[in-house]
Design a protein around this motif. Structure first.
Motif, PDB file in Angstrom:
ATOM      1  N   VAL A  21      47.758  41.847  33.108  1.00 15.28           N
ATOM      2  CA  VAL A  21      46.782  42.460  32.259  1.00 15.28           C
ATOM      3  C   VAL A  21      46.668  43.335  34.006  1.00 15.28           C
ATOM      4  O   VAL A  21      45.648  43.260  34.841  1.00 15.28           O
ATOM      5  N   ALA A  22      47.021  44.729  33.900  1.00 14.30           N
ATOM      6  CA  ALA A  22      46.669  45.138  35.057  1.00 14.30           C
ATOM      7  C   ALA A  22      45.259  45.839  34.665  1.00 14.30           C
ATOM      8  O   ALA A  22      44.961  46.069  33.500  1.00 14.30           O
ATOM      9  N   MET A  23      44.345  46.409  35.630  1.00 13.45           N
ATOM     10  CA  MET A  23      43.269  46.256  35.650  1.00 13.45           C
ATOM     11  C   MET A  23      42.637  46.627  37.026  1.00 13.45           C
ATOM     12  O   MET A  23      43.448  46.536  38.122  1.00 13.45           O
ATOM     13  N   ARG A  24      41.863  48.158  36.696  1.00 15.96           N
ATOM     14  CA  ARG A  24      41.526  49.501  37.931  1.00 15.96           C
ATOM     15  C   ARG A  24      40.158  49.525  36.983  1.00 15.96           C
ATOM     16  O   ARG A  24      39.989  50.229  35.914  1.00 15.96           O
ATOM     17  N   ASP A  25      39.618  50.320  37.717  1.00 15.76           N
ATOM     18  CA  ASP A  25      37.783  50.808  37.365  1.00 15.76           C
ATOM     19  C   ASP A  25      37.560  51.752  38.439  1.00 15.76           C
ATOM     20  O   ASP A  25      36.146  52.883  37.979  1.00 15.76           O
ATOM     21  N   ARG A  26      38.533  52.366  39.019  1.00 15.76           N
ATOM     22  CA  ARG A  26      38.340  53.554  40.577  1.00 15.76           C
ATOM     23  C   ARG A  26      39.618  54.247  40.853  1.00 15.76           C
ATOM     24  O   ARG A  26      41.065  53.907  40.188  1.00 15.76           O
TER      25      ARG A  26
ATOM     26  N   VAL B 183      50.210  34.341  30.933  1.00 13.93           N
ATOM     27  CA  VAL B 183      48.527  35.679  31.702  1.00 13.93           C
ATOM     28  C   VAL B 183      47.857  35.417  32.391  1.00 13.93           C
ATOM     29  O   VAL B 183      47.855  33.956  32.721  1.00 13.93           O
ATOM     30  N   GLN B 184      48.222  36.634  33.099  1.00 12.98           N
ATOM     31  CA  GLN B 184      47.298  36.142  34.313  1.00 12.98           C
ATOM     32  C   GLN B 184      46.254  37.700  34.624  1.00 12.98           C
ATOM     33  O   GLN B 184      46.982  38.843  33.467  1.00 12.98           O
ATOM     34  N   TYR B 185      45.566  37.744  35.562  1.00 17.04           N
ATOM     35  CA  TYR B 185      44.722  38.552  35.893  1.00 17.04           C
ATOM     36  C   TYR B 185      45.962  39.752  36.711  1.00 17.04           C
ATOM     37  O   TYR B 185      46.119  39.314  37.767  1.00 17.04           O
ATOM     38  N   GLY B 186      45.295  40.678  36.995  1.00 15.50           N
ATOM     39  CA  GLY B 186      46.294  42.105  37.021  1.00 15.50           C
ATOM     40  C   GLY B 186      45.708  43.197  37.802  1.00 15.50           C
ATOM     41  O   GLY B 186      46.402  44.046  38.053  1.00 15.50           O
ATOM     42  N   PRO B 187      44.795  42.548  39.147  1.00 17.99           N
ATOM     43  CA  PRO B 187      43.879  44.019  39.651  1.00 17.99           C
ATOM     44  C   PRO B 187      45.018  44.520  39.853  1.00 17.99           C
ATOM     45  O   PRO B 187      45.795  43.998  41.128  1.00 17.99           O
ATOM     46  N   THR B 188      45.325  45.837  40.007  1.00 13.10           N
ATOM     47  CA  THR B 188      46.164  46.589  40.540  1.00 13.10           C
ATOM     48  C   THR B 188      46.449  46.638  42.000  1.00 13.10           C
ATOM     49  O   THR B 188      47.186  46.438  42.675  1.00 13.10           O
ATOM     50  N   ALA B 189      44.954  47.317  42.547  1.00 18.62           N
ATOM     51  CA  ALA B 189      45.025  46.989  44.325  1.00 18.62           C
ATOM     52  C   ALA B 189      43.296  47.234  44.598  1.00 18.62           C
ATOM     53  O   ALA B 189      42.222  47.860  43.620  1.00 18.62           O
ATOM     54  N   VAL B 190      42.814  46.808  46.261  1.00 17.45           N
ATOM     55  CA  VAL B 190      41.691  47.093  46.406  1.00 17.45           C
ATOM     56  C   VAL B 190      41.189  48.415  46.402  1.00 17.45           C
ATOM     57  O   VAL B 190      39.963  48.199  45.489  1.00 17.45           O
ATOM     58  N   GLN B 191      42.047  49.286  47.022  1.00 18.59           N
ATOM     59  CA  GLN B 191      41.343  50.691  46.373  1.00 18.59           C
ATOM     60  C   GLN B 191      41.539  51.615  45.293  1.00 18.59           C
ATOM     61  O   GLN B 191      40.776  52.634  45.221  1.00 18.59           O
TER      62      GLN B 191
END
Length: 502
Positions: A150-155, A214-222
Motif C-alpha cells: 500500500v503506497a504511503m506518503r505525506d509530503r 500485504v506490505q507497507y509501501g512508503p514511496t521514498a524518504v523524500q
C-alpha cells in the motif's frame, strides 16, 4: 506435461536446470509434481517425442507497480524520472481488475511467478479496499503470487521539496492544474497504517492469502515525513509485515539525501528501526559502499532495476559492489523492461552483461545471477517464508518455466553445449512455452490460461481511448504534463532545488 487421473503430474524435460549456476544441467529428466510441489526428479524413461523442452525455475520480479500502459505510449520516452512521473497521470483511472489482469498476464507469460506490486497508481472510482480486492482477484485469475504494498506518503507531491516552492518555479499558466492534480494531501500516519490493516484483513477474510502478501509501501524518504516512517517501522516490527520502498534512484535524490540527511540517509533509516530483513529497497543506484555495507549487515534486500534505470536515465546500479558487500539482491523490472515488454529473461541477461565483469575479471557469476533473478525475489514479494523458492528440488514449490529448446538451440553443432550458456546468450520470453506456478499451469503454449488476455486488453484500450477523447475535449492533462516536464528540467539541473526544505 502429463496429468494422470490420480491428480499427480509430471514433466518430461530434455534438459533441466534445477539450480542454474550452482548445479550442472541434467539431461532427459522427469519431474514429478504433487500438491503444488516438486515430488520427484528422476531419469526419464524412454526417448522423448515432439519438440524438446528446457525446464528451469520460475523468475521473480522484486519491484514493480502493475502498470498497464508503457512509457513510450504515454509520451514519456527519454524523460528522466523526475519529469517522467507526472506522465503516469496522463491515462485516466480505469477498472482496476482490467489494469491489473493485463499487466499480470504480461509478467506471467514471461516466466514470472512472484511479482511485487508497489501500488502507487490508484485507479479510483471505488473504495481503496475494493480496488485492492480487484487486484487480488486479478492475481488469482492470472495465477501469479504478488506482494501488495500500500503506497504511503505525506509530503512533496511534485518534486523533492514543498509543493509551494516547486509551483513558484513553473509557468503561471499551469500552476493551478498541477497543484490540483499533484500537490500532496497529507494523511495522518495512523490513518495510513489503518488502511494497510484494512487491506490485510480483507485479504485474510476473502481467502487471498495464498497468493497475496500485504506490505507497507512508503514511496521514498523524500516523499515521507519522519513521523510517518517511524510509525511504519514500529508497525512492521510489531506485525512482522514487510516494507517496500524506493531509495537513491537518481543523482537528484542523492543530492537531496546528502543535504537533508548529512549523517547518511541509510544511517537515518537504521536509526528509526526501518533497516531490517523485512525491508526491500528498490534501486539504490546511487548508494555508496558504506551504505551498502550497512544494508547488508541489517539483512535488507535491494531490488535492482537495470532497464528502468537505463530508460529513465538514472544510472547503473553498483551491483558488483552490492554483491561484494554481501547484500541480498533481487531483480526488479519496474514496468520498464528494455523493450517495454516485461521480458524477465532478457532483463536478467542484460543485468548479467553489465555486471559480470570486464576482461578476465568476474564480478558476478551465473549462480549469483540466478540468486538475483529467481531465488531472492520471492522473499521481497511473499516474505521470509518464501526462502525455499528459486530451485527445482523435491519439496520445493512447483514454480517452473518450460522453454522451447528446439527454438533456442536452432543451430546446434555439438551435443555437449551447456544449456545455461545458451540461455544466457540468447534466451528471451519468446522461447517460453509453459509456466507452472504452485503446480498450476498458468501459461500453456504461450497463452495465459486463467483469463482471456486479448479480450481484456481490447476492452481496456477501448475504454481508455474513449476517456482520453473526453479529456482532450476539455483541454487535456497531457499538454500540461509536457509543459511541467520542461519547467522541471532547470529546477533540478541548475540546482534550484537546493533552497527547498527537507
Amino acid at each position: 506435461m502429463t496429468t494422470p487421473a490420480t491428480g499427480a503430474a509430471f514433466l518430461d524435460c530434455d534438459w533441466l536446470l534445477a539450480d542454474p549456476g550452482a548445479e550442472p544441467a541434467r539431461r532427459d529428466v522427469r519431474v514429478g509434481l504433487a500438491e503444488g510441489r516438486v515430488a520427484s526428479i528422476e531419469a526419464r524413461p524412454g526417448a522423448g517425442s515432439g519438440r524438446r523442452r528446457l525446464a528451469l525455475p520460475a523468475l521473480a520480479n522484486a519491484h514493480d507497480h502493475a502498470r498497464t500502459f508503457r512509457s513510450a505510449t504515454l509520451g514519456a520516452f527519454n524523460q528522466p524520472l523526475e519529469s517522467w512521473l507526472p506522465f503516469l497521470a496522463v491515462v485516466p483511472g480505469m477498472d482496476p481488475y482490467l489494469c491489473a489482469a493485463t499487466s499480470f498476464a504480461r509478467s506471467v507469460r514471461n516466466g514470472v511467478a512472484h511479482l511485487m506490486v508497489h501500488y502507487t497508481r490508484v485507479q479510483g472510482g471505488m473504495p481503496y479496499v475494493d480496488e485492492a480486492r480487484a487486484v487480488a482477484r486479478a492475481a488469482r485469475d492470472v495465477g501469479v503470487r504478488i506482494g501488495f504494498a500500500v503506497a504511503m506518503r505525506d509530503r512533496n507531491g511534485i518534486a523533492y521539496c514543498d509543493d509551494a516552492t516547486v509551483l513558484s518555479a513553473v509557468r503561471p499558466g499551469i500552476r493551478d492544474a498541477v497543484a490540483k492534480r499533484l500537490a500532496v494531501q497529507p494523511v495522518a500516519p495512523a490513518q495510513q497504517l489503518a488502511l494497510v490493516d484494512e487491506v490485510a484483513a480483507m485479504v485474510q477474510d476473502d481467502g487471498w492469502g495464498d497468493h497475496v502478501a500485504v506490505q507497507y509501501g512508503p514511496t521514498a524518504v523524500q516523499w515521507c515525513s519522519t513521523p510517518l516512517l517511524e510509525a511504519i517501522a514500529r508497525a512492521s516490527a510489531d506485525t512482522g509485515r514487510p516494507v517496500h520502498m524506493h531509495l537513491l534512484e537518481t543523482r537528484y535524490q542523492r543530492q537531496w539525501a546528502d543535504r537533508v540527511h548529512p549523517d547518511g540517509i541509510v544511517k537515518f533509516l537504521d536509526s528509526i528501526g526501518l533497516l531490517s530483513p523485512r525491508l526491500t529497497l528498490a534501486h539504490c543506484a546511487w548508494a555508496r559502499p558504506d551504505e551498502l555495507a550497512l544494508i547488508a549487515e541489517r539483512g535488507a534486500t535491494i531490488a535492482v532495476n537495470t532497464s528502468s534505470n537505463l530508460g529513465l536515465k538514472s544510472g547503473i546500479a553498483p551491483l558488483p559492489g552490492m554483491l561484494a558487500q554481501g547484500c541480498r539482491v533481487a531483480m526488479g523490472l519496474d514496468g520498464m523492461a528494455f523493450d517495454e515488454d516485461d521480458d524477465a529473461l532478457r532483463e536478467a541477461r542484460l543485468a548479467y552483461a553489465l555486471h559480470r565483469g570486464w576482461g578476465f575479471d568476474t564480478t558476478m557469476t551465473p549462480g549469483q545471477l540466478w540468486g538475483f533473478a529467481s531465488r531472492n525475489g520471492p522473499r521481497s514479494v511473499s516474505g521470509a517464508a518464501a526462502l525455499s523458492n528459486g530451485r527445482i528440488a523435491p519439496g520445493a514449490p512447483a514454480d517452473i518455466v518450460l522453454l522451447d529448446w528446439d527454438a533456442l538451440d536452432d543451430d546446434a553443432l555439438f551435443a555437449d553445449t551447456d544449456p545455461l550458456a545458451l540461455l544466457l546468450a540468447r534466451g528471451n520470453g519468446t522461447h517460453i512455452v509453459d509456466v507452472i506456478v504452485g503446480g498450476r499451469t498458468v501459461v500453456e503454449a504461450g497463452r495465459v490460461t486463467g483469463i482471456d488476455e486479448a479480450a481484456l486488453r481490447a476492452e481496456l484500450l477501448a475504454r481508455t481511448r474513449a476517456a482520453l477523447a473526453a479529456d482532450a475535449a476539455h483541454g487535456g492533462w497531457r499538454t500540461t504534463v509536457a509543459a511541467l516536464a520542461q519547467d522541471l528540467a532547470p529546477f533540478y539541473r541548475d540546482g534550484r532545488m537546493g533552497g527547498c526544505c527537507g
